[in-house]
Design a protein around this motif. Structure first.
Motif, PDB file in Angstrom:
ATOM      1  N   UNK A   1      11.801   4.321  -1.274  1.00  0.00           N
ATOM      2  CA  UNK A   1      10.391   4.249  -0.900  1.00  0.00           C
ATOM      3  C   UNK A   1      10.238   4.094   0.609  1.00  0.00           C
ATOM      4  N   UNK A   2      11.141   3.292   1.206  1.00  0.00           N
ATOM      5  CA  UNK A   2      11.120   3.164   2.676  1.00  0.00           C
ATOM      6  C   UNK A   2      11.430   4.509   3.302  1.00  0.00           C
ATOM      7  N   UNK A   3      12.435   5.203   2.744  1.00  0.00           N
ATOM      8  CA  UNK A   3      12.848   6.477   3.321  1.00  0.00           C
ATOM      9  C   UNK A   3      11.750   7.530   3.248  1.00  0.00           C
TER      10      UNK A   3
ATOM     11  N   UNK B   1      14.531  12.603  -0.292  1.00  0.00           N
ATOM     12  CA  UNK B   1      14.722  12.117   1.069  1.00  0.00           C
ATOM     13  C   UNK B   1      15.366  10.738   1.012  1.00  0.00           C
TER      14      UNK B   1
ATOM     15  N   UNK C   1      16.750  -2.105  -5.798  1.00  0.00           N
ATOM     16  CA  UNK C   1      17.042  -1.836  -4.394  1.00  0.00           C
ATOM     17  C   UNK C   1      16.981  -0.355  -4.087  1.00  0.00           C
TER      18      UNK C   1
ATOM     19  N   UNK D   1      21.916   9.012   1.780  1.00  0.00           N
ATOM     20  CA  UNK D   1      22.285   7.717   2.348  1.00  0.00           C
ATOM     21  C   UNK D   1      22.267   6.630   1.277  1.00  0.00           C
TER      22      UNK D   1
ATOM     23  N   UNK E   1       2.102  -2.548  -6.833  1.00  0.00           N
ATOM     24  CA  UNK E   1       2.292  -2.395  -5.382  1.00  0.00           C
ATOM     25  C   UNK E   1       2.618  -0.980  -4.940  1.00  0.00           C
TER      26      UNK E   1
ATOM     27  N   UNK F   1       6.459   4.274   2.791  1.00  0.00           N
ATOM     28  CA  UNK F   1       6.032   3.357   1.750  1.00  0.00           C
ATOM     29  C   UNK F   1       4.664   3.710   1.182  1.00  0.00           C
ATOM     30  N   UNK F   2       3.717   3.874   2.049  1.00  0.00           N
ATOM     31  CA  UNK F   2       2.361   4.153   1.570  1.00  0.00           C
ATOM     32  C   UNK F   2       2.244   5.584   1.075  1.00  0.00           C
TER      33      UNK F   2
ATOM     34  N   UNK G   1      13.421   0.583  -3.712  1.00  0.00           N
ATOM     35  CA  UNK G   1      12.851   0.114  -2.453  1.00  0.00           C
ATOM     36  C   UNK G   1      13.359   0.964  -1.288  1.00  0.00           C
ATOM     37  N   UNK G   2      14.661   1.257  -1.307  1.00  0.00           N
ATOM     38  CA  UNK G   2      15.257   2.050  -0.233  1.00  0.00           C
ATOM     39  C   UNK G   2      14.618   3.436  -0.161  1.00  0.00           C
TER      40      UNK G   2
ATOM     41  N   UNK H   1       2.823   6.232  -2.526  1.00  0.00           N
ATOM     42  CA  UNK H   1       1.736   6.033  -3.471  1.00  0.00           C
ATOM     43  C   UNK H   1       0.768   7.207  -3.458  1.00  0.00           C
TER      44      UNK H   1
END
Lengths: 848, 93, 279
Positions: free
Chosen positions: A687-689, A236, A681, A240, A848, A692-693, A684-685, A696
């Motif tokens: 993980x946002x997509x 996912x 990056x 992009x 994190x 985030x939680x 992070x991207x 984990x």
């Protein structure tokens, strides 16, 4: 004064094949780049011809669908990467040292290596055609089409690897040019005094340093997806992610491609109008602005991807904003003509032509910046026509360059009449080819079936294309013929030229200048070269008032003993005697080396092997052979005396006191920051997509705990401390101290890897409800990002350890003591950087 | 060189800060079900990383004693990477 | 901005009975202005360039400025003056460009926000899911029916919810000036209003493989009542796939079916990837 033979070190003449394999001279390398780039122009051009033949009528079938897609993609990739920038860098290599008053680039062998890496990466690309077909997903290589699921042919992977090798060439080149331009300028040549071409190349390489690192991250991840099965681009947000990484690079890339041409246009306008560039200060400022702004416009390639309105608005503003500095530069060139003494030489015609084409291309670009218009222009020939006007418009400026500098490089003038014929055919063909594409703009890109009503426009375009191609035949004929029978020229065939390359013979002598160029008096003069005075064989040809260095000479001799960085007896001898500089004639011949060629050939084999390694067999052997040969090559190259003497008197702001090697290392690290930034990056991207939680909860096994990461942090910090202690020991001339601390560094690094190995092995073999088959590299997007990012870091550690394995034996033999500590310092910079990266990986991937 | 003491002191600080990061986790602040606390822990931990990196760069990599331009070069790369990450992440929020 | 339910007199061309300014109109009007302005600027600047290039061609006997200080070999760079003129030109071009940005920004807000606004005002928005695949398009209507021909009524806001089943595609209907990326795993929205009945073609605008060139779909714009009857026909049948040729609706059933924009519904049963496009 021929300098090779006199000392018994024979540097082969230009007619010898061997010469071209071992040369590291910037002029030779410039010629190699130019010729190779022109070869790729022809290759890319032939592919374009095939496309235009297919597009003669809608739905033609000269090429099958897959072949057409390959042609389209290969045309784009070859032209953008393997033709246009290398062509510009052929000139940059040849001309920049001359323009700034240097003898060569800062790192001549690195320069040779960058050429061979470029050539072999191109050969790798060509190989891909024969490995089940080359990459067929457009030069933009969008995900998921770029993934093995949709592109199972090995050739697709090869192209990705070829690009990676190409980026190695680019990075070496940018580090080299940056160090050279900051540290080796003639006395009195401040940064703001750089000639326009040099200035444009300076900005180009700054952009290259940072932009290509982002592409490298994207390509490494893509290669890992093909070869190791990571899942970044199929997760996912993966699609992009690719577009962000690619276009973050892709937009600065188009200015990287255009800027050298802009520099050449400025030079040619000045020379052939006999007028100084109007508002030069603002012109330069405009270029700097564009270079900076180029990094904040990339999302205009993504207006339809569903990104939010706020960011679309921001990027609309920045995109329209970037047209403003260009407006200024265009007007500056136009006004330069006023009250000029314009001569319609071929270089001027091409420069003027380039300006006009760029104006048209630029105006149509503003259309694309208006988001609502872009919504419709997306994926159509409006975009194709626009970028061909600006990019091939840029190439037009580069062709101006080849005519402008041909006399300098060959000592003969090209045929002016044929030059004009080339220009006429070129300009006509160009506009016949690309202007109809605006009219037929509704044609979708990369499609060979279009609305019948547009047929006549496409036919005109195809005719134009062939005309444009034919014009190059005229150029090739002209250049070849003129090399043989062209009228011989002296130093400066062009009235009103101002830059230093026109103050030396055509072609220039091997060492560029007789005497030391200096602008200290306000204009170019040639001081007596201290070394020539010492040898008693001075042969000065100053153009201005000759001046001797007197007192400076002694200082410079002493200074050069320190700054020359030559290891071993020479440094000791010159320091002891305080005599003439270390820059002896013999040094030149020592610059020649065949290791760059060997290493890049090895790289070619290794990458070729990697491309099909999943198939096994011959590919394994290739990879192994390549790896082994490159190891031999690197050791061989390291054994050679690596240091070129630094200029004794030079403008070096703002990097005074930072020796070339150190500055080069920092430049490289700057780009490595962006590489790791791309990897982090991406994590992070994604993980946002994915939430985030949620990441984990759903993707990380219980077994993935903090402790191994913490231990590795301790180990790496301790190893950094050890390196610093090695430096301290070296200061104290303690051989044992140096050996001990470097060895401890090595051991701690190995400990890091072992600890990591244990951790990974454990994770590979867990078997829980959530992860019955272990947590491996392909398990999910979190595992992919974990293993690849920390794996890339681990690879950096391995490289460091290999370097240590070279250094420790040398330390045992007494190297790196006293003045020679700098090698430890450079290694330390690399090692500490690797440590710093881990300081961020640890919390991000463990806590994190 | 007299810097031995400085380097050792910094080494100790680095080890301590790393341990602190692990301790923050031990306290349970890094709770994936409690966004408020989590993001606070996130901030603390990352700031600590930046502090450690600054120490390594400034002293071990000698930036303290180099011309400022070298620091800007290094920071430039960092800025570029951060801009890309932030903008890209924002675009999908 | 237009009111719903009646044409508004103004200086812009409006859509037909819906009273909503279609994106096609927005595009066309902006395009025309840019084209005009762009051509004007291009012609003026290029003519001026060529004029100067011609006027100042060097003839020894007609040198307009024989005493001017000319560049010399080895000089340090200096500017050639004429800075004021440069700033004037730059200022004018900046003004033009900035005005264009502000003007088009207003239309961007319009295009982005219209469907939501229409819905909030109680108007009708027909949402159709568009699924791209290698190598064709499938359309899913609010009632779950799927087709490979896009059928829409005139004068209605059609909201397209576009995604892809495999790779990155792009769905566009040139005559309607509507286009959207089709990205796997996410949905992007775009909208249009069709004013005239007829048959149009949609195509794929992002390279997606061997079938990219032929990845078309037919778009049929129908009168509202014709559309209603066709739509009523699809009720009860899970799939109304292409080829079987949906009839032009003979039933008189006048159910008011269209629902306000449905949340992005999952598509109905999907046809596996097949080559070629719509009939």
């Amino acid at each position: 004064m021929s300098h090779g033979e006199a000392d018994g070190h024979e540097f082969p003449p230009m007619s010898s094949v061997k010469r071209w394999f071992i040369t590291t001279n910037h002029k030779d390398i410039g010629i190699l780049y130019t010729i190779t780039a022109l070869f790729f122009l022809v290759l890319g051009g032939v592919l374009a011809m095939l496309m235009r033949v297919q597009l003669w009528s809608p739905g033609a079938s000269i090429l099958g669908a897959n072949a057409y897609n390959q042609a389209v993609s290969a045309h784009g990739l070859l032209m953008v990467f393997w033709f246009i920038s290398p062509f510009a860098f052929g000139f940059a290599n040849y001309i920049i040292p001359l323009q700034i008053g240097a003898d060569d680039l800062a790192f001549p062998r690195l320069n040779a290596m960058s050429y061979w890496a470029y050539l072999f990466s191109g050969l790798l690309f060509i190989a891909s055609f024969f490995q089940g077909g080359t990459f067929a997903g457009g030069w933009t290589m969008y995900a998921p089409l770029n993934l093995p699921t949709y592109m199972p042919n090995i050739g697709g992977t090869t192209v990705v690897l070829a690009l990676i090798m190409f980026i190695a060439a680019v990075t070496m080149g940018s580090v080299n040019f940056l160090t050279t331009m900051y540290r080796m300028r003639a006395e009195g040549l401040r940064m703001r005094d750089l000639p326009m071409f040099s200035m444009s190349i300076l900005l180009t390489v700054w952009m290259m340093l940072f932009a290509f690192a982002a592409l490298l991250a994207a390509l490494m991840i893509l290669a890992a997806q093909h070869i190791f099965g990571v899942t970044y681009f199929s997760a996912d947000g993966g699609t992009l992610l690719w577009t962000h990484l690619f276009w973050f690079f892709g937009h600065p890339e188009v200015y990287i491609v255009f800027f050298p041409a802009l520099g050449i246009m400025a030079e040619c306008f000045q020379t052939f109008t006999g007028q100084r560039i109007v508002g030069r200060k603002w012109f330069v400022l405009a270029m700097v602005l564009v270079a900076l702004q180029s990094f904040v416009v990339w999302m205009h390639h993504m207006f339809l991807t569903g990104i939010n309105l706020e960011i679309k608005t921001l990027f609309m503003v920045t995109t329209i904003g970037i047209s403003l500095p260009f407006d200024l530069m265009v007007f500056s060139l136009i006004y330069t003509m006023i009250k000029g003494r314009i001569r319609y030489t071929t270089p001027f015609l091409f420069s003027l032509g380039a300006l006009i084409l760029f104006i048209i291309g630029g105006i149509t670009g503003v259309f694309l910046g208006a988001v609502v218009l872009d919504y419709e222009f997306r994926g159509t020939y409006w975009v194709v026509a626009h970028f061909h006007y600006v990019m091939v418009g840029g190439a037009t400026g580069l062709f101006a360059g080849i005519y402008y500098w041909f006399p300098k490089m060959t000592g003969r003038m090209y045929d002016e009449y044929l030059g004009k014929v080339h220009f006429a055919l070129y300009f006509l063909g160009f506009n016949l080819l690309y202007f109809p594409l605006f009219v037929a703009w509704e044609t979708p890109r990369r499609v060979f079936d279009y609305a019948p009503g547009l047929t006549s426009w496409h036919q005109v375009a195809s005719i134009g294309g062939f005309l444009l191609g034919a014009s190059f035949l005229v150029m090739f004929y002209n250049l070849f013929k003129s090399m043989a029978v062209g009228e011989e020229v002296g130093d400066n065939p062009w009235e009103y030229s101002t830059t230093a390359e026109w103050a030396v013979s055509s072609p220039p002598p091997l060492e560029n200048f007789e005497g030391k160029p200096s602008y200290a008096s306000g204009k170019l003069t040639f001081r007596e070269d201290p070394q020539l005075t010492a040898d008693g064989s001075g042969d000065n040809e100053p153009t201005g008032t000759p001046s001797t260095d007197g007192g400076v000479q002694t200082e410079s001799a002493a200074a050069s003993g320190e700054s020359a960085l030559v290891t071993g007896p020479e440094a000791v001898a010159s320091a002891a005697t305080g005599a003439a500089t270390v820059h002896t004639e013999e040094e030149h011949a020592d610059h020649a080396s065949f290791w760059p060629f060997v290493i890049c050939f090895a790289g070619f084999l290794a990458f070729l092997g990697l491309s099909g390694i999943q198939d096994g067999g011959a590919y394994y052997w290739l990879t192994g052979a390549g790896g082994a040969l490159s190891a031999v090559g690197f050791v061989g190259m390291a054994q050679e005396s690596f240091h070129t003497p630094e200029p004794t008197v030079a403008e070096q702001w703002p990097f005074e006191g930072v020796e070339n090697m150190k500055l080069g290392m920092w430049m490289f690290l700057g780009s490595d920051v962006v590489l790791f930034g791309g990897f982090i990056g991406s994590y992070l991207f994604l993980r946002v997509a994915n939430g985030w939680m949620h990441w984990h909860h759903a993707f990380i096994p219980e077994a993935h705990v903090t402790l191994p990461g913490l231990i590795n942090t301790y180990l790496l910090l301790a190893s950094s401390f050890m390196v610093v202690l090695a430096l301290v020991a070296s200061h104290k001339n303690s051989k044992r101290g140096v050996v001990a601390s470097l060895s401890l560094t090595w051991l701690l690094g190995v400990g890091f890897l072992i600890n990591k190995g244990i951790e990974w092995n454990h994770l590979f073999h867990i078997s829980t409800e959530a992860f019955p088959n272990g947590w491996g590299i392909s398990t999910n997007v979190a595992s992919s990002t974990f293993y690849l990012t920390t794996g890339l870091h681990g690879a950096h550690v391995i490289v460091g350890l290999i370097m240590l394995m070279y250094m420790i034996p040398r330390a045992m033999n007494g190297a790196y003591l006293g003045d020679d500590e700098v090698s430890i310092e450079y290694f330390g910079l690399y090692w500490h950087f690797v440590d710093i990266v881990w300081l961020f990986l640890f919390p991000l991937f463990y806590i994190l | 060189m007299a810097r031995f003491k400085l380097y050792s002191a910094i080494f100790v600080v680095l080890m301590a800060l790393s341990t602190t990061q692990a301790i923050v986790e031990e306290t349970g602040m890094v709770d994936f079900d409690a966004p408020g606390t989590y993001w606070m822990a996130f901030g603390i931990i990352l700031v600590l990383s930046f502090v450690k990196a600054t120490f390594v760069a400034t002293y071990y990599m000698h930036l303290r004693w180099e011309p400022r331009s070298v620091t800007y070069l290094f920071l430039g790369g960092l800025f570029v990477a951060l801009a890309l990450t932030t903008a890209a992440a924002y675009s999908i929020l | 901005m237009a009111d719903i339910g009646g044409p508004v007199v103004g200086d812009t061309v409006l859509a037909g009975a819906s009273g909503i300014r279609a994106p096609a109109e927005v595009f066309n009007s902006i395009f025309v202005v840019f084209l005009g302005l762009g051509t004007l600027v291009g012609v003026v600047v290029i003519s001026y360039t060529l004029y100067n290039a011609y006027k100042y061609r060097y003839r020894a006997e007609k040198d307009p400025a024989p005493d001017l200080d000319r560049p010399e070999l080895g000089e340090l760079p200096e500017s050639g003056g004429k800075g004021k003129k440069l700033f004037l030109s730059f200022g004018i071009s900046a003004l033009i460009v900035l005005s264009l940005v502000i003007w088009t920004y207003a239309s961007l807000l319009y295009v982005e926000g219209k469907p939501t606004e229409v819905q909030q005002n109680g108007g009708e928005v027909l949402t159709i899911d568009v699924d791209g695949f290698r190598f064709g398009w499938q359309f899913t209507y609010p009632n779950g029916a799927t087709t490979s021909t896009l059928r829409v009524p005139t004068d209605t806001v059609i909201n397209l919810s576009v995604t892809s089943e495999d790779v990155f595609h792009n769905f566009g209907i040139p005559e309607m000036r509507v286009k959207s990326d089709a990205i796997p795993g996410q949905t992007t929205n775009t909208w249009f209003v069709a004013e005239e009945t007829g048959t149009y073609t949609a195509a794929c605008y992002e390279i997606c493989g061997e079938g990219h060139s032929g990845m078309d779909a037919k778009v049929v714009v129908m009168e509202p009542d014709e559309y209603e009857s066709w739509y009523a026909d699809t009720e009860g049948s899970a799939n109304a796939t292409a080829g079987s040729g949906s009839s032009d609706g003979e039933d008189g059933g006048g159910n008011a079916i269209e629902a306000p924009s449905a949340p992005n519904s999952a598509s109905g049963s999907l046809a596996p990837a097949h080559a070629g496009g719509a009939p």
